[in-house]
Design a protein around this motif. Structure first.
Motif, PDB file in Angstrom:
ATOM      1  N   GLU A  26       0.731  -1.256  -0.158  1.00 36.19           N
ATOM      2  CA  GLU A  26       0.352  -0.199   0.111  1.00 36.19           C
ATOM      3  C   GLU A  26       0.938   1.583  -0.065  1.00 36.19           C
ATOM      4  N   SER A  30       1.010   3.913  -6.083  1.00 38.30           N
ATOM      5  CA  SER A  30       0.632   5.262  -6.662  1.00 38.30           C
ATOM      6  C   SER A  30      -0.991   4.915  -6.563  1.00 38.30           C
ATOM      7  N   GLU A  31      -1.184   6.052  -6.151  1.00 39.95           N
ATOM      8  CA  GLU A  31      -2.520   6.290  -6.454  1.00 39.95           C
ATOM      9  C   GLU A  31      -3.859   5.281  -7.487  1.00 39.95           C
ATOM     10  N   GLN A  32      -3.025   5.803  -8.438  1.00 38.62           N
ATOM     11  CA  GLN A  32      -3.862   4.783  -9.713  1.00 38.62           C
ATOM     12  C   GLN A  32      -4.297   3.466  -9.377  1.00 38.62           C
ATOM     13  N   LYS A  34      -3.589   1.833  -7.139  1.00 41.93           N
ATOM     14  CA  LYS A  34      -3.977   1.098  -5.781  1.00 41.93           C
ATOM     15  C   LYS A  34      -4.955   0.181  -5.926  1.00 41.93           C
ATOM     16  N   SER A 100     -12.618   3.639  -0.778  1.00 41.52           N
ATOM     17  CA  SER A 100     -11.187   3.763  -1.829  1.00 41.52           C
ATOM     18  C   SER A 100      -9.754   3.915  -1.503  1.00 41.52           C
ATOM     19  N   ASP A 101     -10.300   4.814  -0.348  1.00 33.97           N
ATOM     20  CA  ASP A 101      -8.918   4.949   0.003  1.00 33.97           C
ATOM     21  C   ASP A 101      -9.093   4.634   1.480  1.00 33.97           C
TER      22      ASP A 101
ATOM     23  N   LYS B 170     -13.022  11.082   2.861  1.00 39.19           N
ATOM     24  CA  LYS B 170     -12.172  11.416   1.661  1.00 39.19           C
ATOM     25  C   LYS B 170     -12.760  13.030   0.897  1.00 39.19           C
TER      26      LYS B 170
END
Lengths: 473, 172
Positions: A26, A30-32, A34, A100-101, B170
């Motif tokens: 994790e 990178s963010e994309q 994940k 998603s986070d 978020k």
């Protein structure tokens, strides 16, 4: 002690490694990218499940604090399979925007609770048992509160952590009495020393009450319905299947190992609790309209059936419990899988919403029907044999009245399980839940459940394998 | 029975623990509850000193009384207003809880007093840091390296859990 002997803890070590890899992955993705962690987690966990089946050595470590016998390995493998199904089923839910986070943490938390259960199963003293129990509970509370902006979920989390802290306190008080009397917390030192006197009885009652809280046996069940309803569906299924199965197993092991000298006493206690749990769980289940609450109460009553194996107090009972755990995982996860899909896609959780489901979603309805039949114990699906062996185990020891009550309860439960089947297949509806396509993982999860129900029901080799190992107890 | 200083000290500490524990759960101001809890923990440390277990007493004072209570007070001050008072509990609820706790206490006390505990035959040991360190990292019987490591997994999981619960929503 050398490094080789650590391989006795292989199940635990591999699991911790999986959790750490996910945690590190994790940080470095990178963010994309994940989203890839979801696939990685399932693959790693599947690997872990496969590694679990490799031949393993048995023995004790750390001066008796950690023991592993073939039966422990079977139970750990069963729990691995169940958790794998839960992970596969929750994939679609974790994909949603709102998660998603924080979804990588979901895997780490879930796996660490499983590590706790494994340590609890292998515990050779009360300290390791207690640590395992806490490790299996505290991260779960965070998972129950995972949807923290839904007030029910946050409420469920706080209820779980408060009631489990309370029950841990009561249990620890009982354990401290045992330590005060016998001067040891190692199971192998306690069992020969244990004598029947009033303080031992009090200590046992405190210990049993604490465990009954965790398994949600009546009269310690009140937290279960609220927590099960508030938690995300996938967590509810984990709570009611995996945690409960592990806790029942360890309760049985401790009753056999630590309290054999007062078995007359605990058989009476288990008898009363089993009758109350089955009956009250069933009666409350009939009244429920929300399906999650409904399954919560039905799984309380299922815990009562587990106690039939506990009361047998012999190898037959142990085998029946482990076998039923396997069956129960497949059937309950099947039901929960369907509920989760429908709840995630349409937000509907009430029984009336399921009217006419067969006409729009025939495959889901059939899956649900098979799983419900298994829970109710209708042959030829696996649930019938599971219940049958549990009844046999209790009858072998002469608890005929208990078996009679259990049979009556099975019939009551058949009534309300069939209510859902009736809603899906017979009831007409003006606006049924529309048809929807499920993704690969959802289908895979339900497919494993169905295959498991049929295979466990027909392959007698599984029972024989467990039975052979249970004699090593 | 002759009453010694030890008896007096024990009575004092035990009374402190009892009184302040009850006050902790009955007071209606949350900051007072935290302060009473601090006094309970300090009195418990006193009991450890009486048992000649200095290390445990030191840990109790620094970790619990020092660290944890300070954390609790911090989180109270950050989340709620200091003058905030809880709703008084209804008489029915307090009546039944008092009944349940008193009945439970009587049951436990009478059973424990009835029991004839066997005195240990082992001589009293001087517990020094070396002994504690050795058994903390020993892999033999009465060694605690496995629980020690499992606790670290538990702490990691608890921290991650706390982060998951406390994470901000978020931004869109």
């Amino acid at each position: 002690m050398n490094l080789n002997s650590f391989l006795l803890m292989r199940h635990e070590i591999v699991l911790i490694a999986v959790a750490l890899i996910i945690l590190i992955a994790e940080i470095f993705t990178s963010e994309q990218n994940k989203g890839r962690i979801r696939g990685l987690a399932i693959i790693l966990f599947a690997l872990n499940t496969i590694i679990g089946f490799f031949p393993a050595t048995t023995g004790t470590l750390f001066g008796g604090m950690f023991t592993t016998i073939p039966l422990h390995i079977v139970v750990k493998n069963i729990l691995n399979i169940g958790t794998l199904i839960v992970l596969i089923q929750s994939n679609a839910w974790l994909k949603t925007e709102e998660n998603s986070d924080k979804f990588p943490e979901f895997y780490v938390l879930l796996i660490s609770t499983l590590v706790g259960m494994f340590y609890m199963i292998s515990a050779g003293d009360f300290l390791m048992f207690y640590l395992g129990l806490e490790l299996a509970t505290i991260p779960l509370a965070a998972l129950v509160a995972y949807d923290r902006f839904r007030s029910q979920s946050a409420e469920g989390g706080i209820k779980l952590i408060l009631s489990s802290a309370f029950s841990s306190g009561i249990m620890l008080y009982g354990i401290s009495m045992i330590y005060g009397m016998y001067g040891s917390i190692y199971f192998d030192m306690l069992s020969p020393a244990m004598a029947m006197n009033s303080l031992t009885i009090l200590a046992f009652i405190f210990f049993f009450a604490g465990m009954a809280f965790k398994i949600s046996l009546v009269p310690f069940h009140l937290w279960a319905a609220d927590v099960y309803e508030g938690a995300p569906v996938n967590i509810t299924s984990y709570l009611s299947v995996i945690s409960k199965g592990a806790a029942v197993f360890i309760l049985t092991v401790i009753l056999f190992k630590v309290f054999p000298t007062i078995s007359d006493l605990w058989q009476k206690v288990v008898w009363v609790i089993a009758v109350m749990t089955m009956t009250i769980g069933n009666l409350f289940a009939i009244r429920q309209q929300n399906l999650k609450r409904f399954i919560a109460f039905s799984s309380i009553s299922q815990a009562g059936f587990f106690l039939l194996g506990v009361i047998g107090g012999n190898e037959m009972g142990m085998t029946a419990i482990v076998y039923y755990m396997l069956v129960y995982i497949f059937s309950n996860l099947g039901v929960f899988g369907v509920i989760a899909i429908i709840s995630n896609k349409s937000g509907k959780e009430n029984m009336d919403d399921y009217n006419g489901l067969y006409h729009t979603n025939p495959m889901l309805s059939l899956t649900m029907m098979l799983a419900l039949f298994s829970l109710a114990g209708i042959p030829p699906v696996a649930g019938f044999f599971g219940k049958f062996f549990l009844f046999t185990a209790a009858a072998q020891k002469g608890f005929y009245i208990l078996v009679l009550i259990a049979t009556i309860n099975t019939i009551i439960s058949l009534y309300y399980y069939l209510l859902i089947v009736k809603a899906m297949f017979i009831n007409k509806s003006e606006n049924p839940i529309p048809y929807f396509k499920s993704d690969f993982y959802t289908k895979l999860g339900l497919g494993i459940c169905i295959a498991g129900l049929v295979i466990v029901g027909f392959a007698s080799g599984i029972w024989e394998t467990i039975s052979k190992l249970a004699f090593g107890m | 029975m002759e009453i010694t200083v030890n008896h007096l000290m024990f009575g004092l500490f035990a009374a402190m623990i009892l009184v302040f524990s009850v006050l902790t759960v009955t007071t209606r101001r949350i900051l007072r509850a935290a302060t009473f809890l601090l006094l309970v923990l300090v009195a418990t440390a006193g009991l450890y000193f009486m048992l000649n277990y200095q290390f445990m007493a030191g840990v109790q004072l620094t970790l619990y009384a020092g660290g944890i209570v300070v954390l609790i007070i911090f989180s109270i001050l950050l989340t709620s207003h200091i003058s905030q008072k809880f709703e008084p509990v209804g008489w029915k609820k307090s009546y039944f809880s008092a009944l349940a706790s008193i009945a439970g206490a009587i049951l436990c006390i009478t059973t424990i007093l009835q029991h004839k505990f066997q005195a240990t035959t082992e001589a009293a040991k001087e517990i020094d840091m070396k002994l504690i360190g050795n058994s903390l990292l020993s892999t033999d019987r009465d060694g605690y390296v496995l629980p020690f490591e499992v606790i670290s997994v538990l702490l990691l999981a608890a921290m991650i859990g706390a982060i998951v619960v406390a994470k901000r929503k978020k931004k869109d």
